[in-house]
Enzyme design. Structure first.
Site, short mmCIF file in Angstrom:
data_model
loop_
_atom_site.label_atom_id
_atom_site.label_comp_id
_atom_site.label_asym_id
_atom_site.label_seq_id
_atom_site.Cartn_x
_atom_site.Cartn_y
_atom_site.Cartn_z
N GLY A 62 42.92 38.66 44.42
CA GLY A 62 43.05 40.12 44.46
C GLY A 62 41.79 40.85 44.87
O GLY A 62 41.04 40.40 45.74
N VAL A 63 41.56 41.97 44.19
CA VAL A 63 40.40 42.79 44.57
C VAL A 63 39.10 42.06 44.25
O VAL A 63 38.11 42.17 44.97
CB VAL A 63 40.48 44.17 43.89
CG1 VAL A 63 40.28 44.12 42.40
CG2 VAL A 63 39.51 45.15 44.50
N ASP A 64 39.12 41.25 43.20
CA ASP A 64 37.94 40.45 42.83
C ASP A 64 37.55 39.51 43.97
O ASP A 64 36.39 39.44 44.40
CB ASP A 64 38.30 39.65 41.56
CG ASP A 64 37.09 39.07 40.85
OD1 ASP A 64 37.30 38.27 39.92
OD2 ASP A 64 35.95 39.41 41.22
N ILE A 66 39.56 48.82 48.95
CA ILE A 66 38.37 49.36 48.27
C ILE A 66 37.07 48.77 48.82
O ILE A 66 36.02 49.40 48.73
CB ILE A 66 38.47 49.15 46.74
CG1 ILE A 66 37.52 50.08 46.01
CG2 ILE A 66 38.25 47.68 46.37
CD1 ILE A 66 37.75 50.16 44.52
N ASN A 92 37.49 39.13 36.16
CA ASN A 92 37.92 38.42 34.95
C ASN A 92 36.65 38.10 34.16
O ASN A 92 35.54 38.30 34.66
CB ASN A 92 38.71 37.15 35.29
CG ASN A 92 37.91 36.16 36.08
OD1 ASN A 92 36.83 35.74 35.66
ND2 ASN A 92 38.39 35.82 37.25
N THR A 150 46.70 46.08 37.30
CA THR A 150 48.09 46.23 37.76
C THR A 150 48.54 45.14 38.72
O THR A 150 49.66 45.18 39.23
CB THR A 150 48.28 47.60 38.46
OG1 THR A 150 47.46 47.64 39.63
CG2 THR A 150 47.94 48.75 37.54
N GLY A 151 47.71 44.17 38.98
CA GLY A 151 48.10 43.06 39.85
C GLY A 151 48.38 41.82 39.03
O GLY A 151 49.34 41.77 38.25
N ALA A 152 47.49 40.85 39.11
CA ALA A 152 47.69 39.57 38.39
C ALA A 152 47.85 39.78 36.89
O ALA A 152 48.53 39.00 36.21
CB ALA A 152 46.50 38.66 38.67
N1 APR Z 1 41.45 47.14 47.53
C1 APR Z 1 42.04 47.92 46.57
N2 APR Z 1 42.94 47.45 45.69
C2 APR Z 1 43.29 46.15 45.80
C3 APR Z 1 42.73 45.27 46.76
C4 APR Z 1 41.78 45.83 47.65
N3 APR Z 1 41.17 45.09 48.59
N4 APR Z 1 43.29 44.04 46.58
C5 APR Z 1 44.17 44.15 45.57
N5 APR Z 1 44.18 45.41 45.11
C6 APR Z 1 44.99 46.00 44.04
C7 APR Z 1 46.25 45.30 43.65
O1 APR Z 1 47.31 45.64 44.53
C8 APR Z 1 46.47 45.87 42.25
O2 APR Z 1 47.12 47.12 42.33
O3 APR Z 1 44.19 45.99 42.87
C9 APR Z 1 45.04 46.09 41.75
C10 APR Z 1 44.59 45.06 40.71
O4 APR Z 1 45.11 43.79 41.10
P1 APR Z 1 44.24 42.42 40.91
O5 APR Z 1 43.20 42.38 41.95
O6 APR Z 1 45.22 41.32 40.83
O7 APR Z 1 43.50 42.62 39.52
P2 APR Z 1 44.07 42.57 38.04
O8 APR Z 1 45.52 42.86 37.95
O9 APR Z 1 43.10 43.41 37.24
O10 APR Z 1 43.88 41.03 37.64
C11 APR Z 1 42.57 40.55 37.54
O11 APR Z 1 43.03 38.74 39.02
O12 APR Z 1 41.90 38.45 40.97
C12 APR Z 1 41.97 38.03 39.68
O13 APR Z 1 39.74 37.38 39.13
C13 APR Z 1 40.73 38.37 38.92
O14 APR Z 1 41.39 37.11 37.00
C14 APR Z 1 41.25 38.41 37.52
C15 APR Z 1 42.62 39.05 37.70
#
Ligand code: APR
Length: 183
Positions: A38-40, A17, A30, A130-132
């Site tokens: 992750g994406v953050d 993204i 968060n 859907t990630g962390a």
């Molecule tokens: N582009 C698009 N999607 C991504 C990217 C990227 N660069 N990196 C990861 N993802 C996807 C993951 O595969 C997942 O499907 O984004 C989705 C959300 O995953 P996370 O980033 O882990 O976010 P989330 O599950 O909402 O957890 C949020 O994780 O990173 C920390 O600071 C964040 O504490 C917060 C928590």
């Protein structure tokens, strides 16, 4: 995969993204807004210092206790191709019986409302939570498309393009399946 629904093009794609050139990309943040993994982590790393500084200001001036789950705020995009980042805090999955669906619905709806208020023509979402945060992909997709469909029914053609950017093959496969069920 894409379709035009109520005058808005909905695009599903696999990718990173942080490479999207929409007016705004949505960050799965968060409540601290201070970045993470992750994406953050990817958005803060590529967007640079300006994102952190604006998040710090938002924390001090608007959300000293942290951004609540389901809420969304906007910052500039810094070095990203996207001019803006909409930060939203998804719910942690706790089994699905403590209101996670409503909170995730609010993440998408509140982000779309910020895009509407700013007159953006294109917004890109990741698969929030859907990630962390452990939200099952299929449940997340159903909630995401429910929110998008409800938004489009009330805001016919006001946003030209909404992209769902999936990072993994599994996420793309499952979101595509659900997309076909919804649209
Ligand atoms: N582009 C698009 N999607 C991504 C990217 C990227 N660069 N990196 C990861 N993802 C996807 C993951 O595969 C997942 O499907 O984004 C989705 C959300 O995953 P996370 O980033 O882990 O976010 P989330 O599950 O909402 O957890 C949020 O994780 O990173 C920390 O600071 C964040 O504490 C917060 C928590």
């Amino acid at each position: 995969m894409e379709k035009v629904i109520h005058g808005t093009r909905i695009v599903l794609k696999k990718g990173d993204i942080t490479e999207e050139d929409c007016d705004a990309i949505v960050n799965a943040a968060n409540s601290s807004l201070m970045g993470g993994g992750g994406v953050d982590g990817a958005i803060h790393k590529k967007g640079g210092r300006i994102i952190h500084e604006e998040c710090l200001r938002i924390r001090k001036e608007e959300y000293p206790q942290g951004l609540p789950e389901g809420e969304a705020v906007i910052t500039r995009g810094g070095n990203l191709k996207a001019r803006f980042v909409i930060h939203t805090v998804g719910p942690v999955w706790r089994g699905g019986n403590v209101g996670e669906g409503d909170l995730l619905f609010n993440c998408y709806m509140n982000s779309l409302m910020i895009a509407l208020r700013n007159g953006f023509s294109c917004i890109a979402f990741p698969a929030i939570s859907t990630g962390a945060f452990g939200y099952p992909l299929r449940e997340a997709a159903k909630t995401a498309f429910s929110a998008i469909r409800q938004f489009l029914e009330k805001n016919n053609g006001k946003i030209k393009e909404i992209r769902m950017v999936l990072y993994t093959d599994e996420a793309f496969r499952i979101f595509s399946q659900v997309f076909s069920e919804f649209f």
